[in-house]
Design a protein around this motif. Sequence first.
Motif, mmCIF file in Angstrom:
data_model
loop_
_atom_site.group_PDB
_atom_site.id
_atom_site.type_symbol
_atom_site.label_atom_id
_atom_site.label_comp_id
_atom_site.label_asym_id
_atom_site.label_seq_id
_atom_site.Cartn_x
_atom_site.Cartn_y
_atom_site.Cartn_z
ATOM 1 N N ALA A 1 6.432 1.875 -6.337
ATOM 2 C CA ALA A 1 7.744 2.225 -6.880
ATOM 3 C C ALA A 1 8.663 2.821 -5.818
ATOM 4 O O ALA A 1 9.877 2.659 -5.881
ATOM 5 C CB ALA A 1 7.577 3.209 -8.039
ATOM 6 N N VAL A 2 8.105 3.502 -4.835
ATOM 7 C CA VAL A 2 8.909 4.174 -3.811
ATOM 8 C C VAL A 2 9.197 3.250 -2.627
ATOM 9 O O VAL A 2 10.165 3.465 -1.895
ATOM 10 C CB VAL A 2 8.197 5.473 -3.370
ATOM 11 N N THR A 3 8.417 2.206 -2.449
ATOM 12 C CA THR A 3 8.591 1.298 -1.305
ATOM 13 C C THR A 3 9.998 0.707 -1.196
ATOM 14 O O THR A 3 10.578 0.731 -0.110
ATOM 15 C CB THR A 3 7.537 0.175 -1.363
ATOM 16 N N PRO A 4 10.625 0.207 -2.264
ATOM 17 C CA PRO A 4 11.987 -0.326 -2.125
ATOM 18 C C PRO A 4 13.000 0.732 -1.691
ATOM 19 O O PRO A 4 13.933 0.430 -0.946
ATOM 20 C CB PRO A 4 12.317 -0.857 -3.513
ATOM 21 N N LEU A 5 12.818 1.966 -2.128
ATOM 22 C CA LEU A 5 13.718 3.039 -1.714
ATOM 23 C C LEU A 5 13.600 3.300 -0.219
ATOM 24 O O LEU A 5 14.605 3.446 0.483
ATOM 25 C CB LEU A 5 13.431 4.311 -2.515
ATOM 26 N N VAL A 6 12.389 3.318 0.284
ATOM 27 C CA VAL A 6 12.173 3.520 1.722
ATOM 28 C C VAL A 6 12.773 2.360 2.517
ATOM 29 O O VAL A 6 13.421 2.570 3.551
ATOM 30 C CB VAL A 6 10.659 3.685 2.019
ATOM 31 N N LEU A 7 12.590 1.134 2.035
ATOM 32 C CA LEU A 7 13.157 -0.028 2.719
ATOM 33 C C LEU A 7 14.687 -0.013 2.689
ATOM 34 O O LEU A 7 15.341 -0.387 3.669
ATOM 35 C CB LEU A 7 12.625 -1.320 2.100
ATOM 36 N N ALA A 8 15.276 0.431 1.586
ATOM 37 C CA ALA A 8 16.735 0.494 1.487
ATOM 38 C C ALA A 8 17.317 1.541 2.427
ATOM 39 O O ALA A 8 18.321 1.299 3.104
ATOM 40 C CB ALA A 8 17.153 0.785 0.044
#
Length: 132
Positions: free
Chosen positions: A54-61
């Motif tokens: 769930a947190v991976t897209p936030l880190v990538l963004a």
Amino acid sequence: MRRLSESFRRGERNALVVAILWAAIVAVGAFVAPLYRGGATLVGVNGSYTAIAAVTPLVLAVGTTVALALRGSLAGAGPLAWTLSALCALFAVVSFLSIGVFILPTAGCLIYACAMHGREPSTGFYLTFKWR
């Protein structure tokens, strides 16, 4: 050094803000939104690996935003931004049957921001007519 607000035009900045906000909503929602019977959350039922997903897209963004901001002063920042955007899109496709459908807006906004960053603004399209 340029201010961060001067690094992006309005469309790029809006796309990056939408990508980060949407990814943050998905990440927070995985922890607090009651998705299962009895009010259980996604992370509560499926464990800590779901929290990472769930947190991976936030880190990538956030990583894409920083890379685009450093694109003019750091060699290799542009390809890094494209790589992080592609990883977000790949993550959305791989996890499509679970949370991937919620990650697609983030991936789309990141790809748009990468494609538009550094381009000259459009001058518009004008038609000229000759009257006789």
